[in-house]
Design a protein around this motif. Structure first.
Motif, PDB file in Angstrom:
ATOM      1  N   SER A 165       0.844  -1.200   0.000  1.00  0.00           N
ATOM      2  CA  SER A 165       0.000   0.000   0.000  1.00  0.00           C
ATOM      3  C   SER A 165       0.877   1.247   0.000  1.00  0.00           C
ATOM      4  CB  SER A 165      -0.912   0.009   1.236  1.00  0.00           C
ATOM      5  OG  SER A 165      -0.130   0.011   2.418  1.00  0.00           O
ATOM      6  N   GLY A 166       0.251   2.377  -0.330  1.00  0.00           N
ATOM      7  CA  GLY A 166       0.993   3.636  -0.392  1.00  0.00           C
ATOM      8  C   GLY A 166       1.766   3.745  -1.691  1.00  0.00           C
ATOM      9  N   TRP A 167       2.728   4.652  -1.695  1.00  0.00           N
ATOM     10  CA  TRP A 167       3.495   4.897  -2.917  1.00  0.00           C
ATOM     11  C   TRP A 167       4.999   4.817  -2.691  1.00  0.00           C
ATOM     12  CZ3 TRP A 167       6.875   8.962  -2.350  1.00  0.00           C
ATOM     13  CH2 TRP A 167       6.595   9.838  -1.313  1.00  0.00           C
ATOM     14  N   ARG A 168       5.430   4.849  -1.432  1.00  0.00           N
ATOM     15  CA  ARG A 168       6.863   4.883  -1.156  1.00  0.00           C
ATOM     16  C   ARG A 168       7.516   3.523  -1.325  1.00  0.00           C
ATOM     17  NH1 ARG A 168       8.970   6.681   4.020  1.00  0.00           N
ATOM     18  NH2 ARG A 168       7.155   5.735   5.001  1.00  0.00           N
ATOM     19  N   GLU A 276      -1.600   9.776   9.632  1.00  0.00           N
ATOM     20  CA  GLU A 276      -2.804   9.829   8.807  1.00  0.00           C
ATOM     21  C   GLU A 276      -2.829  11.102   7.967  1.00  0.00           C
ATOM     22  OE1 GLU A 276      -6.060   9.708  11.530  1.00  0.00           O
ATOM     23  OE2 GLU A 276      -5.279   7.967  12.620  1.00  0.00           O
ATOM     24  N   GLY A 277      -3.268  10.965   6.721  1.00  0.00           N
ATOM     25  CA  GLY A 277      -3.480  12.130   5.869  1.00  0.00           C
ATOM     26  C   GLY A 277      -2.206  12.898   5.597  1.00  0.00           C
ATOM     27  N   TYR A 278      -2.363  14.216   5.510  1.00  0.00           N
ATOM     28  CA  TYR A 278      -1.234  15.073   5.160  1.00  0.00           C
ATOM     29  C   TYR A 278      -1.076  16.265   6.110  1.00  0.00           C
ATOM     30  CZ  TYR A 278      -4.869  18.103   3.262  1.00  0.00           C
ATOM     31  OH  TYR A 278      -5.977  18.897   3.136  1.00  0.00           O
ATOM     32  N   GLU A 279      -2.061  16.501   6.985  1.00  0.00           N
ATOM     33  CA  GLU A 279      -2.015  17.687   7.835  1.00  0.00           C
ATOM     34  C   GLU A 279      -1.062  17.503   8.999  1.00  0.00           C
ATOM     35  OE1 GLU A 279      -6.194  18.142   8.775  1.00  0.00           O
ATOM     36  OE2 GLU A 279      -6.298  19.878   7.433  1.00  0.00           O
ATOM     37  N   MET A 280      -0.393  18.597   9.378  1.00  0.00           N
ATOM     38  CA  MET A 280       0.502  18.633  10.521  1.00  0.00           C
ATOM     39  C   MET A 280       0.121  19.826  11.389  1.00  0.00           C
ATOM     40  SD  MET A 280       4.144  17.612   8.705  1.00  0.00           S
ATOM     41  CE  MET A 280       3.880  18.609   7.232  1.00  0.00           C
ATOM     42  N   PRO A 281       0.410  19.770  12.689  1.00  0.00           N
ATOM     43  CA  PRO A 281      -0.006  20.879  13.572  1.00  0.00           C
ATOM     44  C   PRO A 281       0.680  22.187  13.211  1.00  0.00           C
ATOM     45  CG  PRO A 281       1.432  19.327  14.730  1.00  0.00           C
ATOM     46  CD  PRO A 281       1.083  18.697  13.429  1.00  0.00           C
ATOM     47  N   LYS A 332      -0.924  13.139  12.567  1.00  0.00           N
ATOM     48  CA  LYS A 332      -1.675  12.434  13.605  1.00  0.00           C
ATOM     49  C   LYS A 332      -1.484  10.926  13.436  1.00  0.00           C
ATOM     50  CE  LYS A 332      -6.308  11.840  15.536  1.00  0.00           C
ATOM     51  NZ  LYS A 332      -7.733  12.221  15.423  1.00  0.00           N
ATOM     52  N   GLY A 333      -1.172  10.243  14.535  1.00  0.00           N
ATOM     53  CA  GLY A 333      -0.959   8.807  14.491  1.00  0.00           C
ATOM     54  C   GLY A 333       0.462   8.392  14.157  1.00  0.00           C
TER      55      GLY A 333
END
Length: 579
Positions: A165-168, A276-281, A332-333
């Protein structure tokens, strides 16, 4: 599954050169079909299915073959109740099949009309296939096993068992978590469970199978499992003359990157589990960070460490710099190991680590959650100004407490917030420009404390471009010039500042020190020049007409030096400007 003599798509028969295609004939599988192979999709592949089999893959199909001339059926795997299996692109079947099936997706049903030259040619295949027959095949691509000849010599054949899974995918030098099992016959030759492994590493733990494993891993994604059929040359040599079967599962790719604020590798983050996802704080966000372990470079737990879940505001300095750096680049995660080359950056009282003795301390952390801040682009002008003013005050508090690197980041972010204010209301535009100017001045102060004089000068230049008589900017630029040993530029800035602020004692002190620094440089130059002249005297005697320019050059240098040495100023210590 092998093909029987009744399965007509195979090509092991004399058909005037139509014995299928050799590997060289096929090359890379074509993406477009020739005129003699017509395709009609009867049932499209399910939504989301986009992959197609590649040359060397073992494909599984159902088919029904008929003669175009009268529609009579001459062969059917469905009638036999057993799917047909062959290796794509290897000439095991008629040419039209190798070309046509390569254009199909999993679950697709298509009809192929094959001209004689792509089927059984002029002679046909009596008694079922007449001469020069055009054939029609209805084919369903059930599935396939991906196979690859890794080195092009059939020494290592890769079969993909489970998709990742994923692309890396890892590359040479990447660190991975993998499981490897090598077998021959009914015995296990070697087995590694949850092995942390660096691709291409010398003295590899995988020994003689390292070359094959490195090559296979570079094409794998997280969660993928493959099987390698290795000849003895890529396995254990004469220890296992028949070669070996190696099963590899890639559990994780460890991404290690520099997350230090100064990009100097002082804080490195080794990702263990993707988030998870792409967002960072964002700066000012409330975050929840679990710190599971703290160890030294050998893996020993740090004395006094207490595992704890920390809740803090990102960027406020509530935790040590190492954790501040890392969290701003996490999702997150995500789980990671944070490695600090500085003990001071990793000292964290909340974890029982007020001071550290161990070199290269490291934390194992998980970002459990963070509150999503309002996006800058969605803020009103007034909200941006309020947010910027608050974060500037945080920076000033950090500066006063001696946390210059963290303070610098606050000032940078606020200054960047107001890079473009042309569309602001006039009142707000003036406030934004003033706030940006103050933050640029404070950036310069931080850079001076961090001995980054070049960046300090750049921050001052940005202020002076808009406010050419700003006293703090001129003083801090002069201090930066002094730090870079640009004494003449420092003197020029100091003289300019004395004109604007005659009572500025810091400036007068710096001016004196700059003169002294320039005097030392002049003396060094004078000695170097004298040494060069002595060396010239030992060489061949120059022609008379060339002697005069040397004497003139020396007189000029001496006069210029004397002029510089004659300048004096009052002595004072020059403290670096604060925030």
């Amino acid at each position: 599954m092998s093909m029987s003599d009744e399965e007509l798509p195979q090509t092991g028969m004399d058909m005037d050169g139509m014995d299928g295609m050799s590997d060289d004939d096929m090359g890379d599988m074509p993406t477009e079909l020739p005129e003699g192979v017509q395709k009609e999709v009867l049932t499209p592949a399910p939504d989301g299915s986009w992959k197609m089999p590649q040359r060397g893959d073992e494909v599984i199909v159902h088919y029904v073959g008929t003669l175009q001339s009268d529609g009579s059926e001459f062969d059917s795997s469905r009638t036999r109740g057993t799917p047909f299996v062959f290796t794509l692109g290897k000439g095991e079947v008629i040419k039209g099949w190798d070309l046509g099936v390569a254009t199909m997706k999993k679950g697709e049903v298509s009809k192929f009309t094959l001209a004689p030259e792509f089927a059984y040619g002029e002679n046909g295949s009596p008694p079922k296939i007449p001469e020069n027959a055009t054939l029609v095949f209805e084919v369903e691509l059930i599935s396939w096993m991906s196979k690859s000849d890794l080195f092009g010599d059939e020494g290592v054949i890769l079969t993909r068992i489970t998709e990742g899974s994923g692309w890396r995918t890892p590359k040479i030098g990447s660190e991975v978590l993998t499981s490897v099992k090598a077998e021959a016959g009914e015995g296990t030759l070697e087995e590694h469970a949850d092995l942390e492994y660096v691709l291409g590493s010398e003295g590899s733990a995988l020994g003689p199978i390292a070359k094959a494993c490195d090559k296979a891993l570079q094409s794998m994604k997280v969660g993928e499992e493959v099987q390698l059929k290795c000849s003895k040359d890529y396995a254990y040599g004469d220890r296992s003359p028949d070669g070996a079967t190696v099963t590899i599962k890639l559990s994780q790719i460890y991404e290690t990157k520099d997350v230090s604020f100064q990009s100097n590798s002082s804080v490195m983050k080794k990702q263990i589990v993707e988030g998870e996802g792409y967002e960072m704080p964002q700066d000012g966000a409330q975050v929840t960070l679990e710190v599971e372990a703290a160890t030294d470079a050998s893996g020993q737990s740090l004395s006094g460490f207490q595992a704890k879940t920390l809740e803090f505001t990102l960027g406020n300095g509530d935790v040590c710099d190492a954790l501040e750096c890392a969290v701003s680049s996490m999702k997150k995660g995500e789980k990671a190991i944070i490695i600090s080359s500085s003990k001071a950056q990793a000292a964290e009282a909340q974890l029982g680590l007020s001071s550290l003795e161990a070199d290269m301390p490291r934390f194992t952390v998980s970002l459990k959650d963070f509150a999503k801040s309002k996006e800058i682009w969605s803020m009103s002008e007034e909200e941006k100004l309020d947010f910027g003013a608050q974060r500037k005050e945080v920076g000033t508090s950090l500066f006063k407490s001696g946390r210059f690197t963290l303070a610098l980041q606050r000032y940078k972010k606020v200054a960047d917030l107001f890079n473009y204010v042309d569309n602001f209301k006039e009142e707000n535009k003036a406030k934004a420009k003033e706030l940006k100017k103050l933050c640029k001045l404070n950036q310069a102060a931080c850079y001076l404390k961090l001995d980054d004089h070049f960046e300090a000068k750049g921050a001052c230049d940005a202020v002076l471009k808009e406010d050419s008589q700003n006293v703090k900017a001129i003083l801090r630029r002069a201090q930066a010039q002094f730090g870079m040993k640009n004494f003449l530029d420092c003197i020029q800035d100091c003289k300019r500042l004395v004109e604007l602020d005659p009572q500025n004692r810091d400036c007068r002190s710096l001016l004196k020190r700059a003169h002294e620094g320039q005097k030392e440089e002049d003396q060094k130059s004078k000695k170097l020049f004298a040494t060069m002249c002595k060396a010239l005297g030992k060489g061949p005697i120059p022609a008379p007409e060339k002697a005069k320019p040397h004497e003139e050059d020396e007189d000029f240098d001496m006069q210029d030096t004397a002029k510089t040495e004659g300048e004096t100023a009052e002595v004072q210590s020059a403290p670096q400007g604060g925030a």
